[in-house]
Design a protein around this motif. Structure first.
Motif, PDB file in Angstrom:
ATOM      1  N   VAL A   1     -24.470 -51.246 -26.842  1.00  0.00           N
ATOM      2  CA  VAL A   1     -24.964 -50.699 -25.582  1.00  0.00           C
ATOM      3  C   VAL A   1     -25.389 -51.802 -24.621  1.00  0.00           C
ATOM      4  O   VAL A   1     -26.030 -51.535 -23.625  1.00  0.00           O
ATOM      5  CB  VAL A   1     -26.147 -49.741 -25.797  1.00  0.00           C
ATOM      6  N   TYR A   2     -25.003 -53.038 -24.914  1.00  0.00           N
ATOM      7  CA  TYR A   2     -25.383 -54.163 -24.065  1.00  0.00           C
ATOM      8  C   TYR A   2     -24.608 -54.079 -22.752  1.00  0.00           C
ATOM      9  O   TYR A   2     -23.387 -54.049 -22.750  1.00  0.00           O
ATOM     10  CB  TYR A   2     -25.079 -55.452 -24.809  1.00  0.00           C
ATOM     11  N   SER A   3     -25.322 -54.038 -21.628  1.00  0.00           N
ATOM     12  CA  SER A   3     -24.661 -53.717 -20.370  1.00  0.00           C
ATOM     13  C   SER A   3     -23.582 -54.706 -19.927  1.00  0.00           C
ATOM     14  O   SER A   3     -22.508 -54.279 -19.509  1.00  0.00           O
ATOM     15  CB  SER A   3     -25.690 -53.578 -19.265  1.00  0.00           C
TER      16      SER A   3
ATOM     17  N   PHE B   1     -21.457 -56.299 -21.425  1.00  0.00           N
ATOM     18  CA  PHE B   1     -20.218 -55.946 -22.123  1.00  0.00           C
ATOM     19  C   PHE B   1     -19.479 -54.849 -21.375  1.00  0.00           C
ATOM     20  O   PHE B   1     -18.266 -54.936 -21.122  1.00  0.00           O
ATOM     21  CB  PHE B   1     -20.577 -55.539 -23.558  1.00  0.00           C
ATOM     22  N   LEU B   2     -20.210 -53.825 -20.969  1.00  0.00           N
ATOM     23  CA  LEU B   2     -19.565 -52.709 -20.278  1.00  0.00           C
ATOM     24  C   LEU B   2     -19.087 -53.119 -18.892  1.00  0.00           C
ATOM     25  O   LEU B   2     -18.036 -52.693 -18.437  1.00  0.00           O
ATOM     26  CB  LEU B   2     -20.523 -51.540 -20.202  1.00  0.00           C
TER      27      LEU B   2
END
Lengths: 99, 190, 348, 287
Positions: free
Chosen positions: D44-46, D48-49
């Protein structure tokens, strides 16, 4: 001479009941601690005994001692014991190894 | 459809347990008939529909990418496609998932491992074959060490073709699976 | 009315039994409310996370906002097959989720959940208004590691075991600075009672009076909750799922849920100790619940901040976590203690 | 294969090949870095998204040329399948501008993030000599202070006409490997912009290629700079329309050879930091 009426007083019976439950818990956990052959189980039973003693303190209106019991004995000593037990070699401790 | 998927049954009944009785009948007998009865009631309809509603809206899948479809599987959970909208969610351990995605070729060496993973997933569970490799072997169909017919080993519910399928196709595949669960037409009959 | 007067009469005659009954009823209400709120919290986290990451989060189940998503998850988890691995230590394995949830619920008893104003007087909503509730909460928070430890130990899986190890090591390292921070707050408020501590923040929040303590307590709290920069116990990419690797179905549901209950209770503790609890200007028209409104606004801010931290920081290594706890936070918390004593004496 | 046949593809085709190759290098590096971020942080590490969002834009550019996202069987013997579509230049330039700015942001973010630096600095140091001995190539080798790039060493296509730097780092640790990858994204943007400026009009397929290819008996080896390192293809022909032997040498197998000495005696948490920073694609090893 015991005041017999006291035995029928519900307040007294409640105190007595609470005390006897806690006493049974403490004794039971202590005996299980000594009895159990699995070290980790023994440590967990010891934690149970500590917790019951804390509850006993609280029921005796000594809530500060109860909380300190939880903080020191369960939080620190108990967890340290668990930690130490985990660091021992399991094959020495248990006959049937699991894990 | 075993009774085990709704109410847990003891895996092995001890001999000791068989001697116990309740109301004059063996305990195990009572236990099994009760669970059977409960299961019959559940099977009748409304409750089953509620259960399947829950199951179809919470399809967690196993994060186990293999091959280039695995890359699209990663993207499937990210913005633009966002599987979380449908309650679809990746988990790392097989004990907590419902759907296994076969997203690439399976070599003979890898087959035991992936079978093991499949068996570790608790019931109810489904499996999807995604990509040509998983369906028919794809470009490796005549290779000596690739399983080219995965349905021989897994009860596959949904096939998603493509090499690799776009993330939208993943969503479509999951929607098809949800439809199947709702209509109780999936392979394992939940 | 007759019933009410009968109840008051009974309460006057038998205060102990009355207390027991009221306590049981309040505990039952509390447990159910906490469960519902924690469920909403899981939903909130998924939605806020979606917002922070340019996606939607659940929006298909139960209308546009996806509020029934957690219902679906719960139904699925509760009807899933319940696997106990063959090599597992069965009794410990079965008891671990129960112990985890029970220790969590123990905290809830002593925490005030806001207050209402009746007849111009603030009545705190708390089940057990103990004299030493701050210390009690702090003590019970340290029990959290035991449930995780039992789960990790009994699963017969080396990754679970590693998760258990990490949990215990982390807990030992962070319990001390956290306790020192609670004591500093108590020194400033001249009380260990959470209600008194909130009352002492009528004029100035302790987050302002001792900012260092606030930061240290916040870090230690995140560690205790096992949230993002400190979630080594269940680091998905390192040790599969940590202590709950082998858990499935309803048992996993309990462990998963427990994390969110702890998150809720921990945030409440932070609000009470440092952010002035339910104190705030009285809103005229709805003065009855104006403390509740302030309380929930602060709580919401803390929760969203926790979620924000979760999505924006990478994970520490476990030895760096213990280093941080022992070498940095512990001395700093002692400095904060001295500061609290000095300031407390100056203003006393 | 073209070397075996003795065909030289036309200039425009070569430029199109370079553009698609560099675009897929950008998307691969973005994906590799993103995947690595999930390993040291969580899923859920931003950032990455956000990287995946950027990658989607780059993929749109690739898709507009080749028609597929990842496996674009696009290159033909003697040329490429399609010409660039209308408006490709503007779209790509916009995307590249965005990617370049975002990449600079990521670099700044990682430099300022102390947790990230604690996790990455001095972890899994691969010395230049060791890296060469183990056959590592691509970004991990360049992070170990060895300017070795097939585009420079053995220029193929028209890389000798283009101006670009070979990115290197001195440290050889995990952080350097990720930084090399991020810098190469910016460098690839620069290359593509040059290509888009210089690209001539003309045919995209060489003349006179038979339907059924029967090369002369012989062997050919051709190596290119893949996203992950040196990629070699060996083809042997005996004069018929089917090759006797085709062998592909992927870079990732060597990465896995390099892991055991690096992983000796490190923490479990460092394993993901080291193996992740290699950007090793496991399914490439499998063949």
């Amino acid at each position: 001479m015991i005041d017999l009426a006291q035995f029928y007083d519900i307040r007294f019976l409640m105190d007595l009941g609470a005390f006897s439950i806690l006493a049974v818990l403490i004794l039971g956990f202590s005996i299980l601690t000594v009895w159990s052959s699995n070290m980790v189980h023994a440590a967990l039973y010891l934690l149970g005994a500590f917790a019951s003693v804390a509850m006993l303190y609280v029921s005796l209106n000594a809530s500060f001692v109860g909380v300190v019991q939880v903080l020191v004995y369960i939080g620190a000593v108990g967890v340290l014991i668990l930690f130490a037990v985990m660091l021992t070699r399991r094959t020495l401790v248990e006959e049937e190894s699991h894990g | 459809m075993g009774i085990s998927d709704v109410i847990p049954v003891p895996v092995a009944v001890d001999e000791e347990l068989e001697k116990w009785t309740i109301w004059g009948r063996p305990l195990t007998d009572v236990w099994f008939t009760t669970t059977e009865k409960i299961h019959e009631i559940i099977d009748m309809g409304p409750i089953k529909n509620v259960l399947n509603w829950g199951r179809k809206n919470s399809l967690w899948f196993l994060m186990q990418p293999m091959g280039c479809c695995g890359v699209e599987m990663l993207v499937f959970g990210c913005p633009h496609y966002d599987c979380d909208r449908f309650g679809i969610f990746p988990r790392a351990t097989p004990r907590q998932v419902d759907v296994m995605i076969i997203s690439g070729y399976i070599t003979r060496k890898y087959l035991p491992a992936i079978k093991n993973l499949w068996e570790e997933i608790p019931e109810p569970k489904w499996v999807m074959a995604i990509g040509e490799c998983a369906i028919s072997g794809g470009p490796f169909y005549d290779s000596y060490n690739i399983i080219n017919d995965t349905s021989r080993f897994f009860p596959i519910d949904v096939y998603v073709p493509g090499c690799p399928p776009r993330p939208e196709k993943f969503i479509e595949g999951f929607r098809e699976l949800q439809k199947k669960i709702k209509q109780r037409e999936d392979k394992r009959g939940y | 009315m007759e019933l009410l007067s009968a109840i008051t009469e009974f309460a006057a005659r038998e205060p102990k039994i009355y207390g027991l009954i009221i306590g049981l009823v309040a505990a039952a209400i509390l447990a159910s409310v906490i469960n519902v709120v924690a469920m909403l919290l899981v939903w909130l986290e998924r939605k806020v996370m979606g917002d922070l990451q340019a996606r939607y989060g659940p929006n298909r189940v139960g209308g546009r906002w996806g509020v029934l998503q957690l219902g679906a998850d719960a139904i699925k988890l509760f009807t899933k097959e319940d696997i106990i691995p063959r090599g597992a230590d069965k009794s410990v394995y079965v008891w671990a989720p129960i112990v985890a949830v029970a220790t969590t619920m123990l905290i809830a008893g002593a925490l005030p959940f806001g207050a209402v104003i009746i007849d111009g007087r603030e009545v705190p909503l708390v089940v057990a208004n103990m004299d030493i509730s701050a210390l009690y909460v702090e003590a019970v928070l340290s029990l959290m590691a035991i449930g995780a430890f039992m789960a990790g130990y009994s699963s017969n899986n080396k990754y679970s075991m590693l998760g258990a190890f990490r949990g215990v090591a982390r807990m030992i390292a962070y319990e001390v600075p956290m306790g020192v921070c609670v004591i500093s707050v108590a020194v400033m408020a001249h009380s260990l009672n959470l209600v008194e501590i909130v009352n002492a923040q009528q004029n100035i929040w302790f987050a302002v009076a001792q900012p260092l303590g606030f930061v240290i307590f916040g870090i230690a709290l995140i560690t205790d909750l096992g949230r993002m920069p400190f979630d080594q116990t269940e680091a998905e990419e390192e040790i599969i799922a940590g202590y709950n690797t082998e858990y499935s179905g309803i048992r996993f549901g309990l462990l998963y849920f427990q994390e969110y209950i702890v998150m809720l209770l921990g945030s409440i503790l932070l609000v009470l100790l440092f952010l002035g609890g339910w104190k705030g200007p009285v809103i005229p028209v709805i003065s009855f619940i104006s403390p509740m409104i302030w309380f929930f606004m602060k709580l919401l801010i803390v929760l969203v901040a926790l979620i924000w931290i979760r999505v924006s920081l990478p994970r520490f290594r476990i030895d760096q976590v213990t280093d941080l706890g022992w070498k940095i936070l512990l001395p700093l918390s002692l400095v904060n203690f001295v500061w609290a004593v000095a300031v407390g004496l100056y203003f006393a | 294969m073209e070397r075996l046949l003795g065909i030289e593809p036309p200039e425009r085709a070569q430029y199109i090949r370079i553009i698609t190759q560099e675009l897929s290098r950008i998307q691969s590096h973005l994906l590799g870095t993103a995947e690595f971020l999930t390993l040291i942080a969580s899923a859920v590490y931003s950032p990455f998204l956000y990287m995946i969002i950027d990658r989607e834009d780059v993929l749109t550019c690739i898709e507009s040329v080749t028609g597929a996202r990842i496996n674009h069987s696009f290159v033909r013997f003697g040329g490429v399948r399609n010409d660039l579509p209308d408006g490709f230049k503007d779209m790509t330039l916009d995307t590249l501008k965005m990617v370049r700015e975002k990449t600079k942001d990521y670099k700044e973010l990682f430099l300022s993030d102390s947790i990230y630096r604690r996790r990455m600095e001095g972890i899994g140091v691969l010395s230049p000599a060791e890296a060469k001995r183990l056959g590592v190539s691509g970004p991990p080798l360049r992070a170990s202070d060895t300017p070795y790039d097939m585009r420079r060493e053995d220029p193929y296509l028209l890389y000798k006409d283009l101006d670009f730097d070979v990115i290197t780092r001195k440290e050889g640790d995990s952080k350097a490997r990720v930084e090399v990858r991020l810098d190469e994204i910016i460098e690839s943007c620069y290359i593509i912009e040059q290509c888009l400026d210089q690209i001539p009009s003309g045919p995209i397929m060489a003349e006179g290629i038979p339907k059924k290819i029967k090369p002369e008996p012989g062997e050919a080896y051709y190596r290119v700079e893949d996203h992950r390192g040196e990629m070699g293809f060996f083809v042997a022909s005996d004069g018929t329309d089917k090759p006797v032997k085709v062998k592909a040498r992927g870079p990732v197998y060597a990465y896995f050879q390099a892991l055991p000495p690096l992983l000796e005696g490190v923490y479990i948490a460092d394993v993901v930091a080291i193996a992740g920073s290699m950007d090793a694609c496991t399914s490439e090893v499998d063949r």
